[in-house]
Design a protein around this motif. Structure first.
Motif, PDB file in Angstrom:
ATOM      1  N   GLU A 176       3.017  -4.682  -9.878  1.00 44.77           N
ATOM      2  CA  GLU A 176       1.951  -3.976  -9.175  1.00 44.77           C
ATOM      3  C   GLU A 176       1.902  -2.511  -9.592  1.00 44.77           C
ATOM      4  O   GLU A 176       0.830  -1.961  -9.859  1.00 44.77           O
ATOM      5  CB  GLU A 176       2.149  -4.096  -7.665  1.00 44.77           C
ATOM      6  CG  GLU A 176       1.021  -3.469  -6.866  1.00 44.77           C
ATOM      7  CD  GLU A 176       1.192  -3.651  -5.363  1.00 44.77           C
ATOM      8  OE1 GLU A 176       0.530  -2.924  -4.613  1.00 44.77           O
ATOM      9  OE2 GLU A 176       1.983  -4.505  -4.954  1.00 44.77           O
ATOM     10  N   LYS A 177       3.068  -1.867  -9.663  1.00 44.67           N
ATOM     11  CA  LYS A 177       3.101  -0.462 -10.074  1.00 44.67           C
ATOM     12  C   LYS A 177       2.724  -0.299 -11.544  1.00 44.67           C
ATOM     13  O   LYS A 177       2.098   0.696 -11.923  1.00 44.67           O
ATOM     14  CB  LYS A 177       4.496   0.125  -9.812  1.00 44.67           C
ATOM     15  CG  LYS A 177       4.765   0.437  -8.350  1.00 44.67           C
ATOM     16  CD  LYS A 177       6.025   1.248  -8.174  1.00 44.67           C
ATOM     17  CE  LYS A 177       6.220   1.654  -6.713  1.00 44.67           C
ATOM     18  NZ  LYS A 177       7.433   2.488  -6.528  1.00 44.67           N
ATOM     19  N   GLN A 178       3.079  -1.269 -12.366  1.00 46.67           N
ATOM     20  CA  GLN A 178       2.695  -1.214 -13.775  1.00 46.67           C
ATOM     21  C   GLN A 178       1.179  -1.135 -13.912  1.00 46.67           C
ATOM     22  O   GLN A 178       0.650  -0.335 -14.678  1.00 46.67           O
ATOM     23  CB  GLN A 178       3.204  -2.462 -14.505  1.00 46.67           C
ATOM     24  CG  GLN A 178       4.709  -2.574 -14.622  1.00 46.67           C
ATOM     25  CD  GLN A 178       5.122  -3.955 -15.100  1.00 46.67           C
ATOM     26  OE1 GLN A 178       4.374  -4.650 -15.784  1.00 46.67           O
ATOM     27  NE2 GLN A 178       6.319  -4.374 -14.723  1.00 46.67           N
ATOM     28  N   LEU A 179       0.465  -1.984 -13.156  1.00 46.09           N
ATOM     29  CA  LEU A 179      -0.986  -2.023 -13.232  1.00 46.09           C
ATOM     30  C   LEU A 179      -1.615  -0.752 -12.655  1.00 46.09           C
ATOM     31  O   LEU A 179      -2.602  -0.241 -13.184  1.00 46.09           O
ATOM     32  CB  LEU A 179      -1.518  -3.257 -12.507  1.00 46.09           C
ATOM     33  CG  LEU A 179      -1.130  -4.613 -13.132  1.00 46.09           C
ATOM     34  CD1 LEU A 179      -1.557  -5.758 -12.228  1.00 46.09           C
ATOM     35  CD2 LEU A 179      -1.771  -4.755 -14.504  1.00 46.09           C
ATOM     36  N   ILE A 180      -1.042  -0.256 -11.565  1.00 50.56           N
ATOM     37  CA  ILE A 180      -1.561   0.977 -10.960  1.00 50.56           C
ATOM     38  C   ILE A 180      -1.399   2.154 -11.920  1.00 50.56           C
ATOM     39  O   ILE A 180      -2.326   2.943 -12.133  1.00 50.56           O
ATOM     40  CB  ILE A 180      -0.851   1.268  -9.623  1.00 50.56           C
ATOM     41  CG1 ILE A 180      -1.312   0.276  -8.556  1.00 50.56           C
ATOM     42  CG2 ILE A 180      -1.134   2.696  -9.169  1.00 50.56           C
ATOM     43  CD1 ILE A 180      -0.629   0.467  -7.221  1.00 50.56           C
ATOM     44  N   TYR A 181      -0.217   2.283 -12.507  1.00 48.95           N
ATOM     45  CA  TYR A 181       0.024   3.392 -13.429  1.00 48.95           C
ATOM     46  C   TYR A 181      -0.904   3.309 -14.642  1.00 48.95           C
ATOM     47  O   TYR A 181      -1.431   4.332 -15.123  1.00 48.95           O
ATOM     48  CB  TYR A 181       1.484   3.396 -13.892  1.00 48.95           C
ATOM     49  CG  TYR A 181       2.465   3.875 -12.857  1.00 48.95           C
ATOM     50  CD1 TYR A 181       2.126   4.905 -11.974  1.00 48.95           C
ATOM     51  CD2 TYR A 181       3.742   3.332 -12.761  1.00 48.95           C
ATOM     52  CE1 TYR A 181       3.029   5.353 -11.023  1.00 48.95           C
ATOM     53  CE2 TYR A 181       4.662   3.775 -11.813  1.00 48.95           C
ATOM     54  CZ  TYR A 181       4.294   4.783 -10.943  1.00 48.95           C
ATOM     55  OH  TYR A 181       5.185   5.228 -10.004  1.00 48.95           O
ATOM     56  N   ALA A 182      -1.101   2.098 -15.168  1.00 46.66           N
ATOM     57  CA  ALA A 182      -1.969   1.929 -16.333  1.00 46.66           C
ATOM     58  C   ALA A 182      -3.404   2.340 -16.003  1.00 46.66           C
ATOM     59  O   ALA A 182      -4.079   3.016 -16.791  1.00 46.66           O
ATOM     60  CB  ALA A 182      -1.919   0.486 -16.817  1.00 46.66           C
ATOM     61  N   ALA A 183      -3.890   1.921 -14.818  1.00 48.12           N
ATOM     62  CA  ALA A 183      -5.247   2.272 -14.407  1.00 48.12           C
ATOM     63  C   ALA A 183      -5.368   3.768 -14.118  1.00 48.12           C
ATOM     64  O   ALA A 183      -6.367   4.409 -14.471  1.00 48.12           O
ATOM     65  CB  ALA A 183      -5.640   1.459 -13.173  1.00 48.12           C
ATOM     66  N   ALA A 184      -4.346   4.341 -13.491  1.00 49.60           N
ATOM     67  CA  ALA A 184      -4.372   5.778 -13.190  1.00 49.60           C
ATOM     68  C   ALA A 184      -4.336   6.604 -14.473  1.00 49.60           C
ATOM     69  O   ALA A 184      -4.962   7.671 -14.568  1.00 49.60           O
ATOM     70  CB  ALA A 184      -3.185   6.140 -12.299  1.00 49.60           C
ATOM     71  N   TRP A 185      -3.643   6.103 -15.471  1.00 47.19           N
ATOM     72  CA  TRP A 185      -3.526   6.810 -16.751  1.00 47.19           C
ATOM     73  C   TRP A 185      -4.898   6.970 -17.415  1.00 47.19           C
ATOM     74  O   TRP A 185      -5.261   8.057 -17.859  1.00 47.19           O
ATOM     75  CB  TRP A 185      -2.566   6.027 -17.653  1.00 47.19           C
ATOM     76  CG  TRP A 185      -2.139   6.719 -18.898  1.00 47.19           C
ATOM     77  CD1 TRP A 185      -1.120   7.625 -19.031  1.00 47.19           C
ATOM     78  CD2 TRP A 185      -2.681   6.558 -20.214  1.00 47.19           C
ATOM     79  NE1 TRP A 185      -1.004   8.036 -20.338  1.00 47.19           N
ATOM     80  CE2 TRP A 185      -1.946   7.383 -21.090  1.00 47.19           C
ATOM     81  CE3 TRP A 185      -3.704   5.778 -20.730  1.00 47.19           C
ATOM     82  CZ2 TRP A 185      -2.212   7.465 -22.449  1.00 47.19           C
ATOM     83  CZ3 TRP A 185      -3.980   5.855 -22.095  1.00 47.19           C
ATOM     84  CH2 TRP A 185      -3.238   6.685 -22.934  1.00 47.19           C
ATOM     85  N   VAL A 186      -5.674   5.899 -17.462  1.00 41.03           N
ATOM     86  CA  VAL A 186      -7.001   5.997 -18.084  1.00 41.03           C
ATOM     87  C   VAL A 186      -7.983   6.751 -17.187  1.00 41.03           C
ATOM     88  O   VAL A 186      -8.941   7.356 -17.676  1.00 41.03           O
ATOM     89  CB  VAL A 186      -7.561   4.602 -18.442  1.00 41.03           C
ATOM     90  CG1 VAL A 186      -6.756   3.982 -19.557  1.00 41.03           C
ATOM     91  CG2 VAL A 186      -7.609   3.675 -17.241  1.00 41.03           C
ATOM     92  N   THR A 187      -7.744   6.749 -15.876  1.00 40.50           N
ATOM     93  CA  THR A 187      -8.583   7.548 -14.974  1.00 40.50           C
ATOM     94  C   THR A 187      -8.390   9.035 -15.264  1.00 40.50           C
ATOM     95  O   THR A 187      -9.362   9.806 -15.330  1.00 40.50           O
ATOM     96  CB  THR A 187      -8.234   7.250 -13.506  1.00 40.50           C
ATOM     97  OG1 THR A 187      -8.408   5.854 -13.250  1.00 40.50           O
ATOM     98  CG2 THR A 187      -9.122   8.047 -12.559  1.00 40.50           C
ATOM     99  N   LEU A 188      -7.145   9.437 -15.472  1.00 41.48           N
ATOM    100  CA  LEU A 188      -6.860  10.827 -15.828  1.00 41.48           C
ATOM    101  C   LEU A 188      -7.481  11.176 -17.176  1.00 41.48           C
ATOM    102  O   LEU A 188      -8.048  12.266 -17.351  1.00 41.48           O
ATOM    103  CB  LEU A 188      -5.343  11.049 -15.867  1.00 41.48           C
ATOM    104  CG  LEU A 188      -4.886  12.462 -16.237  1.00 41.48           C
ATOM    105  CD1 LEU A 188      -5.376  13.480 -15.217  1.00 41.48           C
ATOM    106  CD2 LEU A 188      -3.359  12.516 -16.352  1.00 41.48           C
ATOM    107  N   ALA A 189      -7.406  10.245 -18.127  1.00 41.14           N
ATOM    108  CA  ALA A 189      -7.994  10.481 -19.450  1.00 41.14           C
ATOM    109  C   ALA A 189      -9.494  10.735 -19.339  1.00 41.14           C
ATOM    110  O   ALA A 189     -10.046  11.607 -20.024  1.00 41.14           O
ATOM    111  CB  ALA A 189      -7.725   9.283 -20.360  1.00 41.14           C
ATOM    112  N   THR A 190     -10.167   9.990 -18.468  1.00 39.76           N
ATOM    113  CA  THR A 190     -11.609  10.164 -18.282  1.00 39.76           C
ATOM    114  C   THR A 190     -11.934  11.556 -17.760  1.00 39.76           C
ATOM    115  O   THR A 190     -12.830  12.239 -18.274  1.00 39.76           O
ATOM    116  CB  THR A 190     -12.153   9.108 -17.306  1.00 39.76           C
ATOM    117  OG1 THR A 190     -11.831   7.801 -17.792  1.00 39.76           O
ATOM    118  CG2 THR A 190     -13.658   9.225 -17.147  1.00 39.76           C
ATOM    119  N   SER A 191     -11.213  11.991 -16.749  1.00 38.05           N
ATOM    120  CA  SER A 191     -11.491  13.310 -16.158  1.00 38.05           C
ATOM    121  C   SER A 191     -11.177  14.431 -17.139  1.00 38.05           C
ATOM    122  O   SER A 191     -11.891  15.439 -17.205  1.00 38.05           O
ATOM    123  CB  SER A 191     -10.686  13.489 -14.864  1.00 38.05           C
ATOM    124  OG  SER A 191      -9.298  13.373 -15.106  1.00 38.05           O
TER     125      SER A 191
END
Length: 493
Positions: free
Chosen positions: A316-331
Motif C-alpha cells: 500500500e505504501k509502495q503505491l502511495i509513494y509512487a503516486a505521490a512522486w509523480v504528483t510532485l513531478a507535475t507541480s
C-alpha cells in the motif's frame, strides 16, 4: 482583418475548414481584453492547453499495472522487462515514422495518427485475453505514445512566440507528468477495487483511451502550425496591447520569406549527416535527449513500487509513494513555466543533471548501509531523496529538453531531426528499462552508479560545448550554427 486576401494566398495556403470557428473564438477572446504579453493571448493559451491533452495521453499510457499476476510467476521478472521493453521499442520505432505524416500532411496529422493508434491500442490492451496479445498491443501503444510525445512539442514550438517558447512548450512536460500522476492514483485506487464482472487491471486500460479520444474530437478546430498556415498568426499572436498587430505582421513576413527559402533546401534524412551544421545540431539534440533519460527517471517511474519494496515498505505504501512522486513531478514542472525562459538552455540543463547526480549518489549510499536494517529514519530518508531528485529533475531538466531539442533544427528538417534524436533517447530507455528488474535484483544500489557516472560526464559536455537557442525565432536558428545563407529575414532587420 489585418492580412489582405493576397497575403493569405501568396504561398497557396488555405486555412482548414473550421476557419470560421477559429476566427470567432479568437475574436471573442480579444474583444474581452484577454491578452497577456507580446504575441500571446488567451486563444494561444487555449490552443496550447487543448493540444496538451495528447501529452496527458502519453503520460497515462506509460503506466504499468500487474497483468495476469506477473509478480507471482516464476518468470515474472522477465515478463515485466518485456512489457516495458516492448513499449519503449514500439516508441523508438514509432518516432521515426512521424515525419511521414507531419512533414507531408501537416503538424495536425502528426498528432492525429498517434492519437488514433492510442485509442485502438488502449481498447485492445484492456480486452487482452493472453499475455502475448497484451505484449503486442503494448508495443503498438508505445509507438503511438512516443509519436505524440514528439508531435506535440514540435507543434507548440511553431505556434507560440519565440520569447515565451520555453515556458509554453513546458506545458507539454507538465501535462504528461499529469498523465503519470493520473496513472499512479488510478493504479492505487484499483488496487483496492474488486468486481465480479471485470478483472481488476482492465478498467485503467480502457480509461487510457479517454484523452486521445478527446484530442481527436477537438483537433478539427485546432489551427495548423504557422509554418504551413501563415495566416493563422493573426489569431494566435495578436493582442490588445498591439492593436496594429505589428508583432504578428513581422512574424508573418519572416515566416513567409523563410518558407520560400526552405522550399529550395534539401530535406532528406541523409542531409542531416551530410552538412556539418546540421550534424552539430543533431548531435546536440540526440545527446540532450539521451542525457535526460540517463538519470533513470523512467526507471524510478516505472519501477517505483519495486524501489520502495527494496526499502522495506508494504504494498500500500509502495503505491502511495509512487503516486505521490509523480504528483510532485507535475507541480514542479508547472513551476518551470515561470523560470525556463530566463536562463541559457545548456547551463540550465547542466545544473539539473549535476544536482540529480548528487541525489543518486546519496540514494545509493542509503541503500548500501540501511536497506536491510530496521532504521526507519534512514528508510524514510531513502524515500525523501527520490522526491528531492524529482524536484531537481522536473524543474531543471524535464521540460527544458523539449523546447531546446525542437528549436535546434531549421524548419525544413525539424521533424526529421527531432524524431531521430528521440530515437536515440528511446534506445537509452530500452537499455535501462530492460535491464532494471535484473539489475536491481543482482547489483542493487550499484545500478544508481551507472546513472551517476553517465550524467556527470554528460553534464560537463553540455556546459562546455552546447549552443544556446533561447528566445531566437525558429526562422533564424540556422544562423546560430553558421548557415546565415539559409536565413532570409532577421528579426531586427
Amino acid at each position: 482583418m489585418i492580412f489582405s486576401a493576397e497575403e493569405q494566398n501568396q504561398l497557396g495556403t488555405l486555412i482548414f475548414p473550421s476557419t470560421t470557428v477559429v476566427h470567432w473564438v479568437a475574436g471573442q477572446l480579444r474583444q474581452n481584453g484577454l491578452s497577456i504579453a507580446q504575441g500571446i493571448n488567451w486563444y494561444t493559451i487555449w490552443v496550447v492547453a487543448f493540444v496538451c491533452s495528447g501529452s496527458v495521453a502519453y503520460g497515462y499510457t506509460a503506466l504499468l499495472l500487474a497483468y495476469f499476476e506477473l509478480e507471482t510467476r516464476s518468470n515474472g521478472t522477465n515478463l515485466l522487462s518485456a512489457t516495458n521493453g516492448l513499449y519503449y521499442a514500439g516508441g523508438t520505432l514509432g518516432v521515426l515514422s512521424l515525419p511521414t505524416f507531419a512533414d507531408r500532411y501537416g503538424r495536425k496529422w502528426g498528432i492525429t495518427v498517434p492519437a488514433l493508434i492510442l485509442v485502438v491500442s488502449s481498447a485492445l490492451l484492456g480486452s487482452s485475453v493472453h499475455i502475448s496479445m497484451f505484449l503486442v498491443f503494448r508495443f503498438l501503444a508505445g509507438a503511438g505514445a512516443f509519436m505524440i510525445l514528439l508531435a506535440v512539442p514540435v507543434y507548440l514550438s511553431e505556434v507560440v512566440p519565440p520569447k515565451l517558447r520555453g515556458a509554453l512548450v513546458d506545458v507539454h512536460a507538465t501535462a504528461f507528468n499529469f498523465g503519470y500522476m493520473m496513472a499512479g492514483w488510478v493504479g492505487y485506487g484499483f488496487y483496492f477495487w474488486q468486481s465480479k464482472h471485470l478483472v481488476q487491471w482492465r478498467s485503467p486500460f480502457f480509461l487510457q483511451a479517454l484523452c486521445p479520444l478527446i484530442l481527436l474530437l477537438g483537433l478539427f478546430w485546432m489551427p495548423e502550425s504557422p509554418s504551413t498556415r501563415l495566416q493563422i498568426l493573426e489569431e494566435l499572436h495578436s493582442t490588445l496591447s498591439d492593436p496594429e498587430q505589428t508583432f504578428a505582421l513581422k512574424e508573418f513576413y519572416q515566416i513567409q520569406k523563410q518558407v520560400e527559402t526552405d522550399l529550395e533546401l534539401p530535406r532528406s534524412w541523409i542531409e542531416i549527416f551530410r552538412r556539418p551544421s546540421y550534424l552539430k545540431g543533431f548531435i546536440i539534440a540526440a545527446v540532450v535527449n539521451a542525457l535526460t533519460q540517463c538519470p533513470g527517471v523512467l526507471v524510478i517511474n516505472a519501477y517505483g513500487p519495486t524501489l520502495y519494496a527494496a526499502l522495506g515498505f508494504p504494498v500500500e505504501k509502495q503505491l502511495i509513494y509512487a503516486a505521490a512522486w509523480v504528483t510532485l513531478a507535475t507541480s514542479m514542472n508547472f513551476v518551470v513555466i515561470f523560470l525556463v525562459d530566463h536562463f541559457p538552455r545548456p547551463k540550465y540543463i547542466f545544473i539539473g543533471l549535476a544536482l540529480c547526480s548528487v541525489c543518486l549518489i546519496t540514494e545509493a549510499a542509503i541503500i548500501k548501509d540501511f536497506v536491510s536494517s530496521t532504521n526507519e529514519a534512514a528508510l524514510r530518508a531513502g524515500v525523501a531523496i527520490l522526491f528531492v531528485f524529482v524536484v531537481f529533475y522536473s524543474i531543471l531538466v524535464d521540460g527544458t529538453q523539449f523546447s531546446y531539442i525542437c528549436e535546434i533544427f531549421p524548419n525544413h528538417l525539424r521533424v526529421k531531426g527531432t524524431s531521430f534524436a528521440f530515437f536515440c533517447g528511446g534506445v537509452i530507455d530500452i537499455i535501462y528499462l530492460q535491464c532494471a528488474p535484473t539489475a536491481f535484483n543482482n547489483i542493487g544500489r550499484k545500478y544508481y552508479l551507472v546513472f551517476t557516472i553517465t550524467i556527470s560526464l554528460g553534464a560537463i559536455l553540455v556546459w562546455t560545448c552546447f549552443t544556446d537557442t533561447k528566445g531566437k525565432p525558429l526562422e533564424e536558428i540556422a544562423a546560430i550554427f553558421g548557415d546565415t545563407d539559409e536565413v532570409t529575414v532577421f528579426e531586427k532587420s
